[in-house]
Design a protein around this motif. Structure first.
Motif, short mmCIF file in Angstrom:
data_model
loop_
_atom_site.label_atom_id
_atom_site.label_comp_id
_atom_site.label_asym_id
_atom_site.label_seq_id
_atom_site.Cartn_x
_atom_site.Cartn_y
_atom_site.Cartn_z
N PRO A 170 78.60 22.20 35.90
CA PRO A 170 78.21 23.57 36.27
C PRO A 170 76.73 23.68 36.64
O PRO A 170 75.87 23.14 35.95
N TRP A 171 76.47 24.41 37.71
CA TRP A 171 75.10 24.65 38.15
C TRP A 171 74.63 26.06 37.79
O TRP A 171 73.50 26.26 37.41
N SER A 172 75.52 27.04 37.95
CA SER A 172 75.11 28.43 37.74
C SER A 172 76.33 29.30 37.53
O SER A 172 77.43 28.97 37.98
N VAL A 173 76.15 30.42 36.81
CA VAL A 173 77.16 31.47 36.76
C VAL A 173 76.61 32.65 37.56
O VAL A 173 75.41 32.92 37.55
N LEU A 174 77.50 33.35 38.24
CA LEU A 174 77.04 34.45 39.09
C LEU A 174 78.11 35.52 39.20
O LEU A 174 79.29 35.28 38.95
N SER A 175 77.66 36.72 39.52
CA SER A 175 78.56 37.86 39.70
C SER A 175 78.68 38.16 41.19
O SER A 175 77.68 38.21 41.91
N VAL A 183 79.67 28.12 39.70
CA VAL A 183 79.52 27.22 40.83
C VAL A 183 78.94 25.91 40.31
O VAL A 183 78.10 25.90 39.41
N GLY A 184 79.41 24.79 40.86
CA GLY A 184 78.93 23.50 40.40
C GLY A 184 79.54 22.38 41.23
O GLY A 184 80.14 22.61 42.30
N PHE A 185 79.38 21.15 40.72
CA PHE A 185 79.88 19.96 41.43
C PHE A 185 81.20 19.54 40.83
O PHE A 185 81.28 19.19 39.64
N ASP A 186 82.26 19.59 41.64
CA ASP A 186 83.60 19.18 41.21
C ASP A 186 83.68 17.65 41.34
O ASP A 186 83.66 17.10 42.44
N THR A 187 83.76 16.97 40.19
CA THR A 187 83.72 15.50 40.21
C THR A 187 85.01 14.88 40.73
O THR A 187 85.01 13.72 41.15
N ASP A 188 86.12 15.63 40.69
CA ASP A 188 87.37 15.11 41.25
C ASP A 188 87.32 15.12 42.78
O ASP A 188 87.79 14.19 43.43
N ARG A 189 86.78 16.17 43.34
CA ARG A 189 86.74 16.33 44.80
C ARG A 189 85.40 15.88 45.39
O ARG A 189 85.23 15.87 46.60
N GLU A 190 84.45 15.56 44.50
CA GLU A 190 83.13 15.09 44.90
C GLU A 190 82.48 16.04 45.91
O GLU A 190 81.97 15.65 46.97
N ALA A 191 82.51 17.32 45.54
CA ALA A 191 81.91 18.35 46.40
C ALA A 191 81.63 19.59 45.56
O ALA A 191 82.18 19.76 44.47
N GLU A 223 72.74 28.46 48.51
CA GLU A 223 73.45 28.18 49.76
C GLU A 223 74.90 27.77 49.49
O GLU A 223 75.82 28.20 50.21
N ALA A 224 75.11 26.96 48.44
CA ALA A 224 76.47 26.55 48.10
C ALA A 224 77.30 27.75 47.68
O ALA A 224 78.46 27.89 48.10
N ALA A 225 76.72 28.61 46.85
CA ALA A 225 77.46 29.79 46.39
C ALA A 225 77.81 30.70 47.56
O ALA A 225 78.92 31.23 47.65
N ALA A 226 76.86 30.88 48.49
CA ALA A 226 77.12 31.75 49.65
C ALA A 226 78.23 31.19 50.52
O ALA A 226 79.09 31.93 51.03
N SER A 227 78.25 29.88 50.70
CA SER A 227 79.26 29.27 51.56
C SER A 227 80.64 29.25 50.90
O SER A 227 81.66 29.24 51.60
N LEU A 228 80.67 29.24 49.56
CA LEU A 228 81.94 29.16 48.84
C LEU A 228 82.47 30.52 48.41
O LEU A 228 83.60 30.61 47.91
N ALA A 229 81.67 31.57 48.56
CA ALA A 229 82.08 32.90 48.10
C ALA A 229 83.35 33.34 48.84
O ALA A 229 83.51 33.08 50.04
N PRO A 230 84.26 34.01 48.14
CA PRO A 230 85.48 34.49 48.80
C PRO A 230 85.15 35.53 49.85
O PRO A 230 84.14 36.24 49.73
N PRO A 231 85.94 35.62 50.90
CA PRO A 231 85.67 36.61 51.95
C PRO A 231 85.76 38.03 51.40
O PRO A 231 86.55 38.32 50.51
#
Length: 314
Positions: A170-175, A183-191, A223-231
């Protein structure tokens, strides 16, 4: 926080031996480890401006010296914030509303009273959370972010899908739009991945040692959180809310219409939203400065939360 609560509510100086008994995390340490932790915690609190006073009331100096935090020195003077600053403070306040912190303050007071230290619970007003009820996964993930501890949990991709096991650094928790995510690094998917906390099933379990990975720079995490945020979903509902002048800046920014009444000190604000529960939680966080008017379902959700707060023992 437990140390702050302990020293803030005590009416007098609290000896170090008492502090070791009542503050969580101290009692199970060796003498040497406790001394290091206590000195580190005192120094960190002083660095952020919390004044810890050392002394005692024994004129002969026979008693063990103690520590305290004077409430009038701890509390901040009146602060006037710009609307964007107030919005940031409001978001931070929602984090402090977590029920874990309410339990921590109650436990600290009970332990102080159990060992004979007179406690002034009115001082908790400066630190005590007012509203609770975050996601069950919130606090384990918050601690994992703080300690850089890998975790594992089962997560549903949608409300109807089967939960899948995830391994995350885990990198951060956010609302985001009234919902909590990690948001964080998924070690199974390496992303990098982001997961909605309300879809985590069961417990969040440690999956590695503290400090076993590095967190990217803040701008990379954003940047990662913004790109992964749900529409964003198009708002389908509108709430009519009464807002006191000078309050509710986040609501005002989202409003589609504001009717100002200079004679009453209140404005009627029309706010688009998608979830009664999420908006009710936000309205309650404003306390007496916001009143839900319409629709009835939203009012009922606000009333339900306020009754739950009143039912919590003081």
């Amino acid at each position: 926080m437990n140390l702050v609560i302990c020293l803030l509510v005590a009416r007098g100086y609290v000896p170090k031996s008492r502090i070791r008994e009542v503050v969580g995390g101290y009692g199970d340490q060796s003498d040497e480890a406790f001394e290091r932790m206590f000195e580190r915690d005192k120094e960190e609190l002083r660095e952020v401006g919390i004044p810890i006073e050392t002394g005692g009331f024994d004129p002969l100096g026979d008693e063990e010296p103690g520590y305290r935090i004077l409430r009038h020195e701890f509390e901040l003077p009146e602060i006037r914030l710009e609307p964007d600053e107030a919005a940031v403070v409001g978001l931070a306040a929602r984090v402090w509303q977590h029920t874990y912190l309410s339990e921590a303050s109650s436990n600290a007071v009970l332990k102080l009273q159990a060992v004979g230290v007179e406690a002034d619970t009115r001082s908790l007003g400066a630190v005590e959370p007012r509203v609770g009820g975050e996601e069950p996964a919130f606090w384990p993930l918050w601690e994992a972010v703080r300690d850089r501890r890998p975790v594992a949990f089962h997560h549903r991709k949608s409300s109807t899908s089967e939960p899948l096991l995830r391994h995350l650094q885990p990198w951060s928790v956010l609302s985001w739009h009234g919902r909590w995510y990690v948001v964080g690094f998924d070690t199974d998917r390496e992303a990098a991945r982001m997961f909605r906390m309300s879809r985590i099933v069961g417990d969040v379990r440690p999956d590695g040692d503290d400090g076993s990975y590095e967190v990217p720079a803040p701008e990379t995490v954003r940047e990662a959180a913004a790109s992964l945020a749900p529409p964003e979903r198009s708002p389908v509902l509108h709430a009519l809310v009464r807002v006191r002048h000078g309050s509710g800046h986040g609501l005002r920014r989202r409003a589609t219409f504001v009717a100002t009444d200079a004679t009453t000190g209140w404005d009627e604000v029309t706010v688009p939203y998608t979830s009664n529960q999420a908006l009710a939680e936000e309205l309650v966080s404003h306390g007496a400065d916001v009143v839900a008017l319409e629709p009835v379902e939203l009012r009922d959700a606000v009333v339900e939360r306020l009754r739950a707060i009143l039912a919590v023992p003081a």
